[in-house]
Write an enzyme that holds these catalytic residues in place. Sequence first.
Site, short mmCIF file in Angstrom:
data_model
loop_
_atom_site.label_atom_id
_atom_site.label_comp_id
_atom_site.label_asym_id
_atom_site.label_seq_id
_atom_site.Cartn_x
_atom_site.Cartn_y
_atom_site.Cartn_z
N LYS A 1 0.83 -1.20 0.00
CA LYS A 1 0.00 0.00 0.00
C LYS A 1 0.87 1.25 0.00
O LYS A 1 0.67 2.16 -0.80
CB LYS A 1 -0.93 -0.02 1.22
CG LYS A 1 -1.93 1.08 1.21
CD LYS A 1 -2.90 0.95 2.38
CE LYS A 1 -3.93 -0.12 2.13
NZ LYS A 1 -4.51 -0.68 3.34
N CYS B 1 14.26 -35.61 -7.61
CA CYS B 1 13.09 -36.44 -7.84
C CYS B 1 12.18 -36.52 -6.63
O CYS B 1 11.20 -37.24 -6.62
CB CYS B 1 13.48 -37.83 -8.33
SG CYS B 1 14.39 -38.78 -7.10
N SER C 1 20.63 -37.76 -8.12
CA SER C 1 19.25 -37.28 -8.09
C SER C 1 18.90 -37.04 -6.63
O SER C 1 19.01 -37.94 -5.80
CB SER C 1 18.33 -38.34 -8.71
OG SER C 1 17.00 -37.88 -8.65
N ARG D 1 -3.12 -1.23 -6.50
CA ARG D 1 -2.13 -2.32 -6.56
C ARG D 1 -2.44 -3.13 -7.80
O ARG D 1 -3.56 -3.06 -8.33
CB ARG D 1 -2.19 -3.20 -5.32
CG ARG D 1 -3.51 -3.88 -5.21
CD ARG D 1 -3.63 -4.69 -3.95
NE ARG D 1 -5.03 -5.08 -3.86
CZ ARG D 1 -5.65 -5.39 -2.76
NH1 ARG D 1 -5.02 -5.37 -1.62
NH2 ARG D 1 -6.91 -5.72 -2.76
N HIS E 1 -15.62 -9.09 0.79
CA HIS E 1 -14.56 -9.85 1.46
C HIS E 1 -14.49 -11.27 0.94
O HIS E 1 -13.43 -11.79 0.58
CB HIS E 1 -14.82 -9.85 2.97
CG HIS E 1 -13.85 -10.71 3.71
ND1 HIS E 1 -14.12 -12.02 4.03
CD2 HIS E 1 -12.60 -10.46 4.14
CE1 HIS E 1 -13.09 -12.53 4.66
NE2 HIS E 1 -12.15 -11.61 4.75
N ARG F 1 -3.38 2.90 8.56
CA ARG F 1 -3.75 1.71 7.80
C ARG F 1 -2.56 0.76 7.67
O ARG F 1 -1.43 1.19 7.45
CB ARG F 1 -4.21 2.12 6.39
CG ARG F 1 -5.23 3.23 6.42
CD ARG F 1 -5.56 3.70 5.01
NE ARG F 1 -6.92 3.37 4.67
CZ ARG F 1 -7.33 2.94 3.50
NH1 ARG F 1 -6.47 2.72 2.53
NH2 ARG F 1 -8.58 2.70 3.28
N MET G 1 -5.58 -7.49 8.51
CA MET G 1 -4.99 -6.64 9.56
C MET G 1 -5.86 -5.41 9.80
O MET G 1 -6.93 -5.30 9.22
CB MET G 1 -3.58 -6.27 9.16
CG MET G 1 -2.64 -7.45 9.28
SD MET G 1 -0.98 -7.04 8.82
CE MET G 1 -1.15 -6.65 7.11
N GLY H 1 -8.01 -7.61 4.30
CA GLY H 1 -8.89 -7.69 5.47
C GLY H 1 -8.30 -8.40 6.67
O GLY H 1 -8.99 -8.60 7.66
N TYR I 1 17.77 -30.86 -14.05
CA TYR I 1 16.35 -31.15 -14.25
C TYR I 1 15.62 -31.32 -12.93
O TYR I 1 16.24 -31.54 -11.89
CB TYR I 1 16.16 -32.41 -15.12
CG TYR I 1 16.56 -33.71 -14.45
CD1 TYR I 1 15.67 -34.40 -13.64
CD2 TYR I 1 17.83 -34.25 -14.64
CE1 TYR I 1 16.03 -35.58 -13.02
CE2 TYR I 1 18.20 -35.43 -14.02
CZ TYR I 1 17.30 -36.09 -13.21
OH TYR I 1 17.65 -37.26 -12.58
N ARG J 1 10.03 -45.86 -9.53
CA ARG J 1 10.18 -46.64 -8.28
C ARG J 1 9.82 -48.08 -8.62
O ARG J 1 8.85 -48.33 -9.33
CB ARG J 1 9.22 -46.12 -7.21
CG ARG J 1 9.55 -44.72 -6.70
CD ARG J 1 8.55 -44.30 -5.65
NE ARG J 1 8.94 -43.11 -4.92
CZ ARG J 1 8.48 -41.89 -5.16
NH1 ARG J 1 7.61 -41.69 -6.13
NH2 ARG J 1 8.88 -40.86 -4.42
C1 PEP Z 1 12.90 -39.09 -1.93
O1 PEP Z 1 13.24 -39.55 -0.85
O2 PEP Z 1 12.84 -37.88 -2.15
C2 PEP Z 1 12.49 -39.97 -3.02
C3 PEP Z 1 12.21 -39.49 -4.21
O3 PEP Z 1 12.36 -41.27 -2.73
P1 PEP Z 1 11.08 -41.89 -1.99
O4 PEP Z 1 10.06 -40.81 -1.89
O5 PEP Z 1 10.64 -43.03 -2.81
O6 PEP Z 1 11.67 -42.28 -0.69
#
Ligand code: PEP
Length: 911
Positions: free
Chosen positions: A22, A862, A794, A335, A450, A91, A102, A100, A882, A575
């Site tokens: 604000k 992963c 990974s 805003r 609101h 304000r 605060m 809304g 990745y 897996r």
């Molecule tokens: C992890 O631990 O992040 C993973 C990808 O393996 P899992 O979730 O199968 O343990």
Amino acid sequence: MSTFVHPFREGSKDQKDLLGGKGANLAEMTRLGLPVPPGFTITTDACRYVMHHGQNPPELAEQVTAALEDVEQQIDRRFGDREDPLLVSVRSGAAISMPGMMETVLNVGLNDETVQGLAAQSGSERFAQDSYRRLLQMYGATVLGIGASMFEDALEAVREDRGAADDAGLDADALREIVGRYQQIIERETGSPFPQDPREQLRGSISAVFESWNAPRAVIYRNAEHIDHELGTAVNVVAMVFGNLDDRSATGVAFTRDPSTGEHGVYGDFLVGAQGEDVVAGIRNTRSLEELGEVLPDAYQELLRTMDVLEEHYRDLCDIEFTIESGKLWMLQTRVGKRTAAAAFLIATTLVDEGAIDEREALTRVSGAQLTRLMFPRFASGERDVLARGMGASPGAAVGEVVFDSETVIARAQEGRDCLLVRRETNPDDLGGMLAAEGVLTSRGGKTSHAAVVARGLGKTCVCGAESLDVDPKAREIRMGGEVVAREGDVLSIDGATGEVFAGRIPVEPSEVAQYLEGDLAADDPGASALVRSVDRLMRVADEVRRMQVRANADTAADAERARQMGAQGIGLARTEHMFLGERRAQVEKLILAGDPAEREEALAELLPAQREDFAGLLRAMGDLPVTIRLLDPPLHEFLPDLTDLSVRIARAEESGRRIEPHERKVLAAVERLHEQNPMLGLRGVRLGLTIPGLFGMQVRAILEAELEVRADGGDPHVEIMIPLVGSVRELRAIRREIDDVTEEVVAEARAGAGAGAGAGAGEELTTRIGTMIELPRAALRAGEIAEAAEFFSFGTNDLTQTTWGFSRDDVEAGFFFTYKERGILSDSPFESLDQYGVGELVRIAAERGRATNPDLTLGVCGEHGGDPASIHFFHSLGLDYVSCSPFRVPVARLECGRATLLEEGFTPQP
Ligand code: PEP
Ligand code: MG
């Protein structure tokens, strides 16, 4: 001496962190020459100081006094002056808008004397008394902590007494009586009279705004919106202008485009003779902004011009709060406006078409969270009766039981029941119920009420202002024309796009955007909507600019195919545990119970062809894209019956005199032997591979044979074998030796014309890469030497989070985590969004050390965090190659990888 106070003319829109949204935008509008009342902002630094020290910074009082004198000079009125007093509003305004949540106190500076001056100056006793009673109420509730209902009840009593339909029907005399009653309430409840000293009022109001940062509803909101509890709020002290002065005065809110579709036009609501929160509170029925052109034409024209200036300047949809005092327009806030997910995409590409921004900037204006919302299902088309219509305030299809209060919604949601929160209007204390509900339905209030604003911010389906519904929370029923149409617990369906309300449960179907992302609808299909075209356009930009690749976690050929459709560039984690369930469980049991090597070999030989088929399916589905297959990870006992169940079964059998089969006894012995108190920290992953001879070898053989088989069929698979839960390079080296031995055997057999892919040269074609997961702190710290034995890392951030925090990933979110959130210790679950400071530090260390040893090391993620927007930006900043996530989140990851690349180039993210 630190500077904690900045006059509006000194700041800019880029200082949101310091001045709050604000304050920064009031400063920006002041610099643009727009009509902003003079004022100043007390910084978020001051709020953080108060949070940490429990008192104001010592220099604050003096700086506030100086800034107030500056305002007095600009407006030529004195604070506390009996004849012609300056009044101010106080304000809140944090860096990220928390609508809304605060506090605000208006008309600060009025007392028993200055109210007379205000009456004389304005020529309206009614106006002066109205302003005074508002101050008493807001100050009483906000600063002195008196229950708001006491003031409401007193107001109601006078209204009834005088036969007035609403506040507008109260004359000066009635308002004076209310002022008197309010003063009595304050004195009775606090033991002291209302402070007559304007400076004391100002001090109290500023402190109350700072404190409201940690009000329960603000904490809940930040938890829901993943906003850091440390940010603090700024406080804006602004010279009052009065929308309640006379019948040429008004107050309102407006958008420069339709916040749900992005279309250009005049959107907003206003009220004549009203102040501040009256418009958004939904207590009085507002008028649509277009009507302002008839009521106050000059101010209306100026408002339209101002909105054009703002759109041009911000190059985006803006939302605005304005006040008109005796025909003169004042801007109180602007805003970059909150919008629905669909509008975000549509507005972004519309702005490109209008030449306001380029496509890359357009990509930064949308988010993965918005894309996720567009993938939610919608109501299936078909004939049906509409029970009522309101405004489609926040899109989505929500079905649930009617519930009239937030506590009940929360309680039922905890039992797993879907509810709709149905209210006349919501107020900020309904936030918990709104979060727990599937959707929100109100009978009053417009698109800026609101309920609408908060629901849009949360991405929660909302229909508001369904006026034909008579919502009666006391009788716990909804009536129409006097007839009951739904009681608490009955099911309704609401469509947040069209505003329709249906009785009963309406079936839902995949959204158009989901159909497009899954490859079932092409963007150039004549049936595709403008929204699908917008999404397609921005997804293409994301794919073009992003540096990180996006893979999917997929364990079956069907999942792999879906992932490819969604744009996955490989499988980052297959897996293998589910491959051992179902019918194959018996073979695993045999493996575990094997008394000698021959029995074990036999069990493994039975599993081999099935595994080979699993892997060949995955490789075929992914063509020439990389497929990372992880060797078995979970503890073996997961494949055996539960210890307690089994013991009870055998005990019962013994009791009843039934003969216990030797096999049963053998299983019980194995279950007892393998039972662990802490299985997630036990015999799993690489430890299993090292303990059960031949298990990993069998999996590796199945993988390599599948690779050769697919190659022999003309495919070009790229296989990666991944070892889980490694903590030491020695573990990895031992498994690699086993892999090398199996590889030699498989190649030799292929050459000899025995196994899969038989024929000369078969061995040379294997391109298998070997790598490891990094999911233990030790692995991250020893990454330098682990990288000597790995071609890729990974990051298994699920286990890495579990082992770094020492939080059990299976228990913590249902356990004490709630307390941690409530107490503001964590705003996010570290299992959802990466803890960048702790776990993230280990990822950074591992990436650096790994690459230092092996510059060609591929680095991916992963864990679940691979699909989380904030975490993706962090991984991008570390230079990872990745992210891999579930197929459904692949489009979000593609989009966020694109945004991460652009934002790194210096685009500022949307607030
Ligand atoms: C992890 O631990 O992040 C993973 C990808 O393996 P899992 O979730 O199968 O343990
Ligand atoms: Mg893991």
